[in-house]
Motif scaffolding. Sequence first.
Motif, PDB file in Angstrom:
ATOM      1  N   ARG A   1      96.187 -52.489 -63.441  1.00  0.00           N
ATOM      2  CA  ARG A   1      95.160 -53.061 -62.399  1.00  0.00           C
ATOM      3  C   ARG A   1      94.998 -54.511 -62.796  1.00  0.00           C
ATOM      4  O   ARG A   1      94.773 -55.063 -62.110  1.00  0.00           O
ATOM      5  CB  ARG A   1      93.498 -52.136 -62.756  1.00  0.00           C
ATOM      6  N   ARG A   2      95.820 -55.168 -64.017  1.00  0.00           N
ATOM      7  CA  ARG A   2      95.764 -56.581 -64.163  1.00  0.00           C
ATOM      8  C   ARG A   2      97.188 -56.685 -64.127  1.00  0.00           C
ATOM      9  O   ARG A   2      98.365 -56.264 -63.123  1.00  0.00           O
ATOM     10  CB  ARG A   2      96.446 -56.157 -65.468  1.00  0.00           C
TER      11      ARG A   2
ATOM     12  N   ARG B   1      95.845 -46.802 -66.773  1.00  0.00           N
ATOM     13  CA  ARG B   1      95.226 -47.016 -65.292  1.00  0.00           C
ATOM     14  C   ARG B   1      94.573 -48.381 -65.735  1.00  0.00           C
ATOM     15  O   ARG B   1      94.589 -49.229 -64.824  1.00  0.00           O
ATOM     16  CB  ARG B   1      93.578 -46.286 -65.290  1.00  0.00           C
ATOM     17  N   SER B   2      94.184 -49.047 -66.577  1.00  0.00           N
ATOM     18  CA  SER B   2      93.306 -50.462 -66.884  1.00  0.00           C
ATOM     19  C   SER B   2      94.530 -51.124 -66.936  1.00  0.00           C
ATOM     20  O   SER B   2      95.045 -52.896 -66.728  1.00  0.00           O
ATOM     21  CB  SER B   2      92.671 -50.713 -68.030  1.00  0.00           C
TER      22      SER B   2
END
Length: 53
Positions: free
Chosen positions: A52-53, A48-49
């Motif tokens: 996001r980028r 998920r992280s």
Amino acid sequence: MLALIIVAALVIWLLLAILGFVVKGLFWLAVIGIVLFLVTVGFGAVKRSSLRR
């Protein structure tokens, strides 16, 4: 789609952990369920992280 797979894996690991605690003598099943649950949560958080980028 990936989120659905991760949620399904979390549910399966949680059920394995609960089944391991309920059924006497299957403590190893609870340990495996907890470990796999934590690995899946970690994988989902990392995925998920990175999305996001």
